[in-house]
Design an enzyme around this catalytic site. Structure first.
Site, mmCIF file in Angstrom:
data_model
loop_
_atom_site.group_PDB
_atom_site.id
_atom_site.type_symbol
_atom_site.label_atom_id
_atom_site.label_comp_id
_atom_site.label_asym_id
_atom_site.label_seq_id
_atom_site.Cartn_x
_atom_site.Cartn_y
_atom_site.Cartn_z
ATOM 1 N N LYS A 1 -80.370 -19.022 -37.152
ATOM 2 C CA LYS A 1 -80.544 -18.308 -35.887
ATOM 3 C C LYS A 1 -80.785 -16.819 -36.129
ATOM 4 C CE LYS A 1 -78.485 -22.044 -33.641
ATOM 5 N NZ LYS A 1 -77.316 -22.896 -33.738
ATOM 6 N N ASP B 1 -66.892 -18.661 -35.621
ATOM 7 C CA ASP B 1 -68.229 -19.223 -35.770
ATOM 8 C C ASP B 1 -69.189 -18.211 -35.153
ATOM 9 O OD1 ASP B 1 -70.633 -20.528 -35.630
ATOM 10 O OD2 ASP B 1 -69.926 -22.220 -34.414
ATOM 11 N N TRP C 1 -70.396 -25.950 -28.952
ATOM 12 C CA TRP C 1 -70.160 -25.803 -30.394
ATOM 13 C C TRP C 1 -68.673 -25.636 -30.679
ATOM 14 C CZ3 TRP C 1 -73.839 -27.755 -32.943
ATOM 15 C CH2 TRP C 1 -75.171 -27.573 -32.558
HETATM 16 C C1 LIG Z 1 -76.477 -23.818 -33.867
HETATM 17 C C2 LIG Z 1 -75.026 -23.624 -33.860
HETATM 18 C C3 LIG Z 1 -74.173 -24.440 -34.633
HETATM 19 C C4 LIG Z 1 -74.680 -25.603 -35.467
HETATM 20 O O1 LIG Z 1 -75.257 -25.154 -36.615
HETATM 21 P P1 LIG Z 1 -75.797 -26.154 -37.757
HETATM 22 O O2 LIG Z 1 -76.252 -25.182 -38.786
HETATM 23 O O3 LIG Z 1 -76.906 -26.949 -37.137
HETATM 24 O O4 LIG Z 1 -74.682 -26.989 -38.195
HETATM 25 C C5 LIG Z 1 -72.832 -24.149 -34.617
HETATM 26 N N1 LIG Z 1 -72.321 -23.148 -33.894
HETATM 27 C C6 LIG Z 1 -73.113 -22.352 -33.127
HETATM 28 C C7 LIG Z 1 -72.503 -21.241 -32.341
HETATM 29 C C8 LIG Z 1 -74.479 -22.571 -33.095
HETATM 30 O O5 LIG Z 1 -75.263 -21.792 -32.342
#
Ligand SMILES: *Cc1c(COP(=O)(O)O)cnc(C)c1O
Length: 361
Positions: free
Chosen positions: A197, A173, A103
């Site tokens: 998540k 993030d 990511w």
């Molecule tokens: C799942 C995830 C993403 C992607 O998220 P989307 O909502 O599908 O764009 C980005 N960064 C991390 C750390 C993730 O776990």
């Protein structure tokens, strides 16, 4: 009531049962309004109260002051990979990225379309099995910001503390561990997290941004890409993901009712310890895939002696009601995602299954 399984999915992931039941109760007619929350105007009084409460409750959970704005946007964390550099990189047009997984790589890839990316630290050559140490970081004091990924969902590593970066704004993030513990929001310039998540359903991304950084957003940006537009319009420049915001708000209340993020963290540490202890005491039958000190409390990744056994393990686990244990397709193995809403009982039952499986195989 129908029986629910143990959902170890990495995302979209498990939600608190209390939240699902409350949403179910209000789904047909929201608090006597005669309409579902999904059916009503985002500019009406009822939804206005829902989004304002979500904002206020999130502020309570993380002690977020008025110098920060909270946004509920769409496009997931993935759109933030673009919005962050488009808004925050100018005028210096260079930024530091700490790359600790797939990511983070994707975030850096989009930033390169805007300006110069300095990879200030990475463990790619070690298959992302650990987080870089502070002493390994090569930070540029003139960078527009430093970006890091607090929890690496695929690899099962997590930062214990934020990197120390001086006066440069820190951008994070936090998609897979937002709200798993109390953090000091004042260390951050911007933090974003896709909801699916650890917050709520997919379709919402939460962005917390320090307001002074909005001065960097240029009028030449496409309207939807501009943080300033979203802040000026209280996340309602266009139609927001109303249902997702409503559910996220219920999750914030669930966290407040349990006693807040210190209690949530205590439970998360307890849950993860049960599973890691089982791995470590299996005499090498189960092997963690990361270094011990950087293990994630959210995504527990491990391997069995061979791939055939892993396949068998996933199949038998699934038949017993443990779902979503297959590791990410890029790394294989087992991944048990045990986010905030995942119950301790589910971890204990998985450990019992693991002991049984080891005995029989
Ligand atoms: C799942 C995830 C993403 C992607 O998220 P989307 O909502 O599908 O764009 C980005 N960064 C991390 C750390 C993730 O776990």
């Amino acid at each position: 009531m129908e029986k629910r399984i143990y959902n170890f999915s990495a995302g979209p992931a498990i939600l608190p049962e209390e939240v699902l039941l409350e949403a179910q109760k209000d789904l047909f007619s929201y608090k006597g309004s005669g309409m579902s929350i999904m059916e009503m105007s985002h500019r009406g009084k009822i939804f206005d109260a829902v989004i304002k409460e979500a904002d206020a409750d999130l502020r309570k959970l993380l002690n977020i002051g008025d110098e920060y704005a909270i946004l509920f946007l769409q496009g997931g964390a993935t759109l933030q990979f673009s919005m962050v550099p488009l808004n925050l990189m100018p005028p210096v047009n260079k930024a530091d990225y700490i790359v600790t997984g797939a990511w983070a790589e994707k975030a850096a890839k989009e930033a390169k379309r805007v300006g110069t990316v300095n990879v200030a630290g990475t463990t790619k050559s070690e298959n992302y099995t650990r987080i870089p140490k502070q002493s390994e970081l090569k930070l540029d004091p003139e960078a527009a910001f430093v970006h890091f990924t607090s929890n690496n969902t695929i690899y099962g590593t997590q930062w214990r503390n934020e990197p120390e970066i001086g006066n440069v704004p820190l951008v994070c993030d936090a998609s897979s561990d937002f709200l798993h513990k109390k953090i000091d929001i004042n260390k951050y310039g911007l933090i974003y997290a896709g909801a699916q998540k650890n917050i709520g359903p997919s379709g919402v991304v939460v962005v917390v941004i320090r307001k002074d950084l909005l001065a960097r957003s240029q009028d030449s940006l496409h309207t939807y890409m501009n943080y300033k537009i979203h802040v000026d319009n209280d996340s309602m420049y266009n139609t927001p993901a109303t249902f997702g915001i409503y559910i996220s708000g219920l999750v914030f209340k669930w966290l407040l009712n349990m006693g807040g993020l210190d209690e949530m963290y205590r439970r998360n540490v307890e849950k993860a310890k049960i599973l890691y202890d089982a791995i470590d005491s299996s005499a090498g039958y189960y092997k963690g895939t990361t270094v011990t000190e950087d293990r994630s409390l959210m995504n527990v990744t491990y391997r069995l002696p061979n791939e055939q056994l892993e396949e068998k393990f996933i199949k038998e686990a699934s038949a017993k009601g443990f779902s979503g244990l297959k590791g990410h397709r890029s790394v294989g193995g087992i991944r048990a995602s045990i986010y905030n809403a995942f119950p301790k009982k589910g971890v204990e039952d998985l450990v019992a299954f693991m002991e049984e499986f080891k005995k029989n195989n």
